[in-house]
Motif scaffolding. Structure first.
Motif, PDB file in Angstrom:
ATOM      1  N   LYS A  70     -75.957 115.080 -26.406  1.00  0.00           N
ATOM      2  CA  LYS A  70     -76.147 113.965 -27.915  1.00  0.00           C
ATOM      3  C   LYS A  70     -74.747 113.497 -28.011  1.00  0.00           C
ATOM      4  N   VAL A  71     -73.821 114.077 -27.339  1.00  0.00           N
ATOM      5  CA  VAL A  71     -72.370 113.279 -27.029  1.00  0.00           C
ATOM      6  C   VAL A  71     -72.541 112.448 -26.452  1.00  0.00           C
ATOM      7  N   SER A  72     -73.615 112.568 -25.217  1.00  0.00           N
ATOM      8  CA  SER A  72     -73.494 111.197 -24.171  1.00  0.00           C
ATOM      9  C   SER A  72     -74.479 110.551 -24.346  1.00  0.00           C
ATOM     10  N   ALA A  73     -75.278 110.699 -25.155  1.00  0.00           N
ATOM     11  CA  ALA A  73     -75.952 109.573 -26.346  1.00  0.00           C
ATOM     12  C   ALA A  73     -75.622 108.364 -27.311  1.00  0.00           C
ATOM     13  N   GLY A 223     -76.645 118.000 -37.160  1.00  0.00           N
ATOM     14  CA  GLY A 223     -76.535 116.625 -38.025  1.00  0.00           C
ATOM     15  C   GLY A 223     -75.673 115.207 -38.099  1.00  0.00           C
ATOM     16  N   ALA A 224     -74.749 116.012 -38.102  1.00  0.00           N
ATOM     17  CA  ALA A 224     -73.678 114.948 -38.499  1.00  0.00           C
ATOM     18  C   ALA A 224     -73.817 113.685 -37.209  1.00  0.00           C
ATOM     19  N   SER A 225     -73.337 112.911 -38.139  1.00  0.00           N
ATOM     20  CA  SER A 225     -74.060 111.242 -38.320  1.00  0.00           C
ATOM     21  C   SER A 225     -73.620 110.713 -37.020  1.00  0.00           C
ATOM     22  N   SER A 226     -71.983 110.863 -37.093  1.00  0.00           N
ATOM     23  CA  SER A 226     -71.171 110.466 -36.062  1.00  0.00           C
ATOM     24  C   SER A 226     -70.494 111.763 -35.695  1.00  0.00           C
ATOM     25  N   VAL A 227     -69.430 110.753 -34.774  1.00  0.00           N
ATOM     26  CA  VAL A 227     -68.425 111.721 -34.003  1.00  0.00           C
ATOM     27  C   VAL A 227     -67.450 110.817 -33.475  1.00  0.00           C
ATOM     28  N   LEU A 228     -66.159 110.835 -34.533  1.00  0.00           N
ATOM     29  CA  LEU A 228     -65.095 110.423 -34.104  1.00  0.00           C
ATOM     30  C   LEU A 228     -64.398 111.475 -33.397  1.00  0.00           C
ATOM     31  N   PHE A 229     -63.860 111.768 -32.456  1.00  0.00           N
ATOM     32  CA  PHE A 229     -62.713 112.662 -31.458  1.00  0.00           C
ATOM     33  C   PHE A 229     -61.427 111.895 -31.536  1.00  0.00           C
ATOM     34  N   CYS A 230     -60.664 113.267 -32.540  1.00  0.00           N
ATOM     35  CA  CYS A 230     -59.249 113.209 -32.823  1.00  0.00           C
ATOM     36  C   CYS A 230     -58.149 113.384 -31.491  1.00  0.00           C
ATOM     37  N   GLU A 231     -57.690 112.823 -31.241  1.00  0.00           N
ATOM     38  CA  GLU A 231     -56.487 113.297 -30.264  1.00  0.00           C
ATOM     39  C   GLU A 231     -55.308 113.353 -30.727  1.00  0.00           C
ATOM     40  N   ARG A 232     -54.698 114.858 -31.138  1.00  0.00           N
ATOM     41  CA  ARG A 232     -53.479 114.681 -32.168  1.00  0.00           C
ATOM     42  C   ARG A 232     -52.020 115.985 -31.353  1.00  0.00           C
ATOM     43  N   GLY A 233     -52.422 115.601 -29.801  1.00  0.00           N
ATOM     44  CA  GLY A 233     -51.779 116.563 -28.821  1.00  0.00           C
ATOM     45  C   GLY A 233     -52.018 117.719 -28.664  1.00  0.00           C
ATOM     46  N   ILE A 234     -51.759 118.282 -27.930  1.00  0.00           N
ATOM     47  CA  ILE A 234     -52.316 119.324 -27.178  1.00  0.00           C
ATOM     48  C   ILE A 234     -50.883 119.950 -26.862  1.00  0.00           C
ATOM     49  N   ARG A 235     -50.104 121.624 -26.900  1.00  0.00           N
ATOM     50  CA  ARG A 235     -49.422 122.500 -25.970  1.00  0.00           C
ATOM     51  C   ARG A 235     -48.777 122.183 -25.394  1.00  0.00           C
ATOM     52  N   GLY A 236     -47.144 121.013 -25.322  1.00  0.00           N
ATOM     53  CA  GLY A 236     -46.140 121.056 -24.256  1.00  0.00           C
ATOM     54  C   GLY A 236     -45.452 121.844 -24.017  1.00  0.00           C
ATOM     55  N   PHE A 237     -44.495 121.569 -22.746  1.00  0.00           N
ATOM     56  CA  PHE A 237     -44.057 123.130 -22.296  1.00  0.00           C
ATOM     57  C   PHE A 237     -42.328 121.975 -23.147  1.00  0.00           C
ATOM     58  N   ASP A 238     -42.159 121.207 -23.586  1.00  0.00           N
ATOM     59  CA  ASP A 238     -41.025 120.723 -24.118  1.00  0.00           C
ATOM     60  C   ASP A 238     -40.822 120.479 -25.483  1.00  0.00           C
ATOM     61  N   ALA A 254     -62.821 107.267 -24.282  1.00  0.00           N
ATOM     62  CA  ALA A 254     -63.175 105.732 -24.288  1.00  0.00           C
ATOM     63  C   ALA A 254     -63.843 105.739 -23.583  1.00  0.00           C
ATOM     64  N   HIS A 255     -63.182 105.267 -22.118  1.00  0.00           N
ATOM     65  CA  HIS A 255     -63.831 104.328 -21.237  1.00  0.00           C
ATOM     66  C   HIS A 255     -64.818 104.987 -19.921  1.00  0.00           C
ATOM     67  N   GLY A 256     -64.320 106.291 -19.233  1.00  0.00           N
ATOM     68  CA  GLY A 256     -65.062 107.212 -19.139  1.00  0.00           C
ATOM     69  C   GLY A 256     -66.259 107.570 -19.691  1.00  0.00           C
ATOM     70  N   TYR A 257     -66.781 108.094 -21.007  1.00  0.00           N
ATOM     71  CA  TYR A 257     -67.659 108.187 -21.905  1.00  0.00           C
ATOM     72  C   TYR A 257     -67.742 107.068 -22.703  1.00  0.00           C
ATOM     73  N   GLY A 258     -67.714 106.598 -23.550  1.00  0.00           N
ATOM     74  CA  GLY A 258     -67.328 105.905 -23.575  1.00  0.00           C
ATOM     75  C   GLY A 258     -67.720 105.593 -25.053  1.00  0.00           C
ATOM     76  N   LEU A 259     -66.974 106.861 -25.550  1.00  0.00           N
ATOM     77  CA  LEU A 259     -67.036 107.514 -27.142  1.00  0.00           C
ATOM     78  C   LEU A 259     -65.909 106.624 -28.583  1.00  0.00           C
TER      79      LEU A 259
END
Ligand code: PEP
Ligand code: MN
Length: 346
Positions: A70-73, A223-238, A254-259
């Motif tokens: 479903k994500v791929s589509a 059943g979600a009508s859409s998903v907006l994937f939110c990047e909010r930062g991952i744990r770093g070392f600094d 955005a470009h590889g999966y077209g999401l």
């Protein structure tokens, strides 16, 4: 897709031929019969199996069931209220970390709508690291937030923290937020999906892209009508920034999966001086919008004051965003937009 290389063929030359077709090989595995398996990257465009099968040295090509069909589509466009959100028609979300009072949210809604914001965010139920920190004003805050959005023609974004609040939150939110701490809460993802609302799915702070996509699959398959994937930062070392904004993952989705991807530079940076440059970087990487924490007296904020920008700051970004256009947004016509428009597939 898995490409099996004949035992007497050179796996390197098969790889080379695949690269010439624009395909990247994610991994190479040795089978017990001496054959090699080339596992192709899931992201990005790919020629059909029939084309790959004809390459010299290729024995067979198998197409495993996609693990997140479903994500791929899904495609690059998400509907939020009347808005079609994509990298071509990005969404500007602004508002405080937490809804602190009725007066505050009305005051901010007025300022933000006048500065090009289309969606008002604000937490009513706050996931705080310490149980002694401000936890949000709960259901009362949902009502304040909704009233303020309605009064100023804004969409409403707020976080769902628990299954017991799903009805109240879904009634308020045009876009349901799942926070970083709950991306792995599959019971919550199921009930969030079942509301049929679009969902802003924050990436867990240590989630792989695959885990993030599969969390999106939970939402869509329930059943979600859409998903907006939110990047909010991952744990770093600094510790100089609060988190590490993974722009590579933004470009990949955005470009590889077209999401559709929304970037939250506020929680990524943790400091207001970096919010604007990271927002522009996010749009150049292909984001379908940004979500920015704003406060008119950040020094008095009950949470996340250090990363909150004043509403006036958003004016710097407003030119990149179309104002809400029912049904569709208009294409952007700025230098950054030309990068975005070339990159977005539709
Ligand atoms: C928020 O958006 O206010 C929030 C709590 O974000 P995160 O889940 O990314 O920490
Ligand atoms: Mn916050």
């Amino acid at each position: 897709m898995i490409v099996t290389v004949n035992a007497d063929a050179d796996a390197r030359s098969v790889q080379k031929a695949l690269v010439n077709l624009g395909v990247s090989v994610a991994s190479e595995e040795h089978a017990t019969d001496g054959k090699r398996h080339l596992v192709l990257s899931e992201a990005g465009p790919r020629p059909g199996a029939d084309v790959i099968r004809k390459l010299p040295g290729v024995g067979s090509v198998s197409e495993p069931e996609p693990c997140h069909p479903k994500v791929s589509a899904h495609g690059p466009i998400a509907r939020v209220g009347q808005r079609a959100v994509s990298a071509r028609t990005p969404l500007l979300i602004g508002g405080p970390c937490a809804v602190e009072s009725e007066a505050q949210i009305h005051r901010l809604a007025a300022k933000l709508s006048a500065r090009g914001v289309s969606a008002l965010r604000g937490g009513a139920f706050k996931p705080r690291t310490s149980p002694y920190s401000f936890q949000g004003h709960g259901r009362e805050a949902l009502r304040w937030l909704k009233d303020a959005s309605k009064e100023h023609g804004l969409l409403t974004v707020t976080e769902l923290m628990s299954e017991s609040e799903v009805d109240a939150v879904a009634e308020c939110a045009d876009l349901l937020q799942i926070g970083t701490r709950n991306m792995y809460n599959y019971a919550l993802l199921k009930v969030a999906g079942a509301t049929g609302r679009p969902v802003l799915l924050k990436r867990a702070m240590s989630a792989t892209v695959r885990e993030w996509l599969l969390a999106g699959e939970y939402l869509l398959s329930h059943g979600a009508s859409s998903v907006l994937f939110c990047e909010r930062g991952i744990r770093g070392f600094d510790s100089q920034t609060r988190n590490l904004l993974d722009l590579g993952a933004v470009a990949l989705l955005a470009h590889g999966y077209g999401l559709p991807v929304i970037v939250d530079p506020s929680h990524a940076a943790g400091r207001r001086d970096l919010v604007m440059p990271l927002s522009e970087a996010a749009l150049a990487a292909g984001a379908a919008g940004v979500m920015i924490e704003t406060h008119d007296a950040p020094g008095d904020a009950k949470s996340d004051g250090a990363q909150a920008v004043h509403p006036d700051e958003l004016q710097k970004l407003a030119k990149w965003f179309p104002k809400a256009v029912p049904g569709k947004g208009r294409p952007l016509s700025s230098p950054v937009a030309s990068i975005i428009n070339q990159g977005a597939s539709s």
